[in-house]
Enzyme design. Structure first.
Site, mmCIF file in Angstrom:
data_model
loop_
_atom_site.group_PDB
_atom_site.id
_atom_site.type_symbol
_atom_site.label_atom_id
_atom_site.label_comp_id
_atom_site.label_asym_id
_atom_site.label_seq_id
_atom_site.Cartn_x
_atom_site.Cartn_y
_atom_site.Cartn_z
ATOM 1 N N MET A 14 1.392 5.954 1.455
ATOM 2 C CA MET A 14 0.285 6.783 1.511
ATOM 3 C C MET A 14 0.013 7.217 2.923
ATOM 4 O O MET A 14 0.905 6.902 3.756
ATOM 5 C CB MET A 14 -1.142 5.897 1.084
ATOM 6 N N PRO A 15 -0.741 8.151 3.484
ATOM 7 C CA PRO A 15 -1.584 8.931 2.488
ATOM 8 C C PRO A 15 -1.178 10.192 1.883
ATOM 9 O O PRO A 15 -0.133 10.668 2.203
ATOM 10 C CB PRO A 15 -2.909 9.262 3.602
#
Length: 88
Positions: A14-15
């Site tokens: 992520m992100p």
């Protein structure tokens, strides 16, 4: 996989950024925008290029006025971190 391993694995993937913008930007401008967003995120959050994903959606001015502004921006005030400096 235990809880700690799952958190480490998720942290590495992520992100994700989802960018909505008006149509008409060149491919060079869009690539530059994506590169700068990732660069800024890496400076603040860390992680390598492989950890980031970016989606880019383009809209006409009419779509922005009728769809994006009311349904994606103003309808999500509770999660909006930076409010627009304009009204429609």
């Amino acid at each position: 996989m235990d809880g700690k391993s799952i958190r480490r694995a998720i942290f590495k993937i992520m992100p994700h950024f989802h960018i909505n913008l008006l149509e008409g930007k060149s491919e060079e401008q869009k690539k530059g925008l994506v590169a700068e967003v990732i660069k800024a995120a890496q400076k603040v959050v860390g992680m390598g290029d492989d950890s980031y994903s970016v989606a880019l959606e383009e809209y006409s001015a009419e779509e922005w006025k009728n769809e994006v502004y009311p349904n994606k921006i103003m309808a999500n005030k509770e999660i909006l971190v930076k409010k627009p400096g304009y009204q429609m």
